[in-house]
Design a protein around this motif. Structure first.
Motif, PDB file in Angstrom:
ATOM      1  N   ALA A 146       0.842  -1.203   0.000  1.00 34.99           N
ATOM      2  CA  ALA A 146       0.000   0.000   0.000  1.00 34.99           C
ATOM      3  C   ALA A 146       0.875   1.252   0.000  1.00 34.99           C
ATOM      4  O   ALA A 146       0.585   2.214  -0.719  1.00 34.99           O
ATOM      5  CB  ALA A 146      -0.943  -0.005   1.200  1.00 34.99           C
ATOM      6  N   ASP A 147       1.949   1.249   0.784  1.00 42.69           N
ATOM      7  CA  ASP A 147       2.872   2.386   0.798  1.00 42.69           C
ATOM      8  C   ASP A 147       3.479   2.623  -0.586  1.00 42.69           C
ATOM      9  O   ASP A 147       3.609   3.762  -1.031  1.00 42.69           O
ATOM     10  CB  ASP A 147       4.000   2.169   1.810  1.00 42.69           C
ATOM     11  CG  ASP A 147       3.580   2.436   3.237  1.00 42.69           C
ATOM     12  OD1 ASP A 147       2.547   3.103   3.452  1.00 42.69           O
ATOM     13  OD2 ASP A 147       4.296   1.971   4.158  1.00 42.69           O
ATOM     14  N   TYR A 148       3.836   1.554  -1.265  1.00 40.48           N
ATOM     15  CA  TYR A 148       4.403   1.672  -2.610  1.00 40.48           C
ATOM     16  C   TYR A 148       3.395   2.349  -3.540  1.00 40.48           C
ATOM     17  O   TYR A 148       3.729   3.307  -4.240  1.00 40.48           O
ATOM     18  CB  TYR A 148       4.778   0.280  -3.131  1.00 40.48           C
ATOM     19  CG  TYR A 148       5.456   0.295  -4.474  1.00 40.48           C
ATOM     20  CD1 TYR A 148       6.833   0.477  -4.566  1.00 40.48           C
ATOM     21  CD2 TYR A 148       4.738   0.118  -5.645  1.00 40.48           C
ATOM     22  CE1 TYR A 148       7.465   0.494  -5.799  1.00 40.48           C
ATOM     23  CE2 TYR A 148       5.357   0.134  -6.876  1.00 40.48           C
ATOM     24  CZ  TYR A 148       6.724   0.313  -6.956  1.00 40.48           C
ATOM     25  OH  TYR A 148       7.343   0.332  -8.172  1.00 40.48           O
ATOM     26  N   ALA A 149       2.170   1.868  -3.519  1.00 45.52           N
ATOM     27  CA  ALA A 149       1.127   2.440  -4.370  1.00 45.52           C
ATOM     28  C   ALA A 149       0.842   3.889  -3.978  1.00 45.52           C
ATOM     29  O   ALA A 149       0.665   4.747  -4.849  1.00 45.52           O
ATOM     30  CB  ALA A 149      -0.142   1.604  -4.288  1.00 45.52           C
ATOM     31  N   LEU A 150       0.799   4.176  -2.695  1.00 43.82           N
ATOM     32  CA  LEU A 150       0.541   5.542  -2.235  1.00 43.82           C
ATOM     33  C   LEU A 150       1.625   6.513  -2.713  1.00 43.82           C
ATOM     34  O   LEU A 150       1.332   7.637  -3.117  1.00 43.82           O
ATOM     35  CB  LEU A 150       0.431   5.585  -0.709  1.00 43.82           C
ATOM     36  CG  LEU A 150      -0.883   5.059  -0.135  1.00 43.82           C
ATOM     37  CD1 LEU A 150      -0.749   4.756   1.355  1.00 43.82           C
ATOM     38  CD2 LEU A 150      -2.012   6.052  -0.391  1.00 43.82           C
TER      39      LEU A 150
END
Length: 177
Positions: A146-150
């Motif tokens: 999720a952090d990567y996508a964010l």
């Protein structure tokens, strides 16, 4: 993303059949595009054909007959080589958002309205991802993906703000070209 290498990585845990590999892929790579069962089985057949995996046996455990696969020594070497390779930065920028802004200008559309709508869609996805990663019991793989996508969405938002501020100049350039 290399499906063959992801499946070889999952086979490194030991022999598995396609159903388990698909399930484990979707669990371990929660923000990745889910694999279709057909893709898993086609990739397994190619791995066998290429000598990177082999059939470990078949069994039914009271259900349908399933074929288990395991990595070969060559498959293990191939996986180790792939895992060490540096992923090169993309040589070309393929940005659908930018293309739509330019096409909107070319076709007499409203690129500013498009950017506002796209920003709203990005913000909604960011809220979804933030809720996912902060949910009680979220595992680290979910949080990290999720952090990567964010971070990618945030970069898009910054680009959209810069582009919106330069729309007059871009429109003049596109119209005169």
């Amino acid at each position: 993303m290399s499906t063959r290498h992801l499946l070889l990585g999952l086979l490194a845990l030991g022999p598995s059949h396609g159903y388990d590999l698909k399930r484990r892929h979707d669990e371990r790579f929660p923000q990745a595009r889910p694999l279709a069962y057909g893709q898993v089985y086609t990739t397994l057949q190619r791995l066998v054909r290429d000598g990177l995996a082999e059939v470990d046996g078949t069994g039914s455990d009271g259900g349908p007959e399933r074929t288990a696969y395991r990595s070969t020594a060559e498959g293990t070497r191939e996986l180790a080589h792939w895992a060490r390779e540096i992923a090169p930065p993309a040589p070309f920028v393929t940005n659908e958002i930018f293309a739509k802004v330019v096409v909107s200008i070319l076709s007499g559309g409203d690129p500013e309205a498009y950017l506002r709508a796209q920003r709203a869609a990005h913000m909604e996805r960011m809220r979804e991802l933030t809720a996912l990663k902060t949910a009680k019991g979220a595992d680290l793989a979910t949080v990290l993906s999720a952090d990567y996508a964010l971070n990618h969405l945030d970069a898009d938002l910054r680009w959209m703000a810069t582009t919106a501020a330069r729309l007059t100049t871009l429109t003049a350039e596109v119209d005169t070209a």
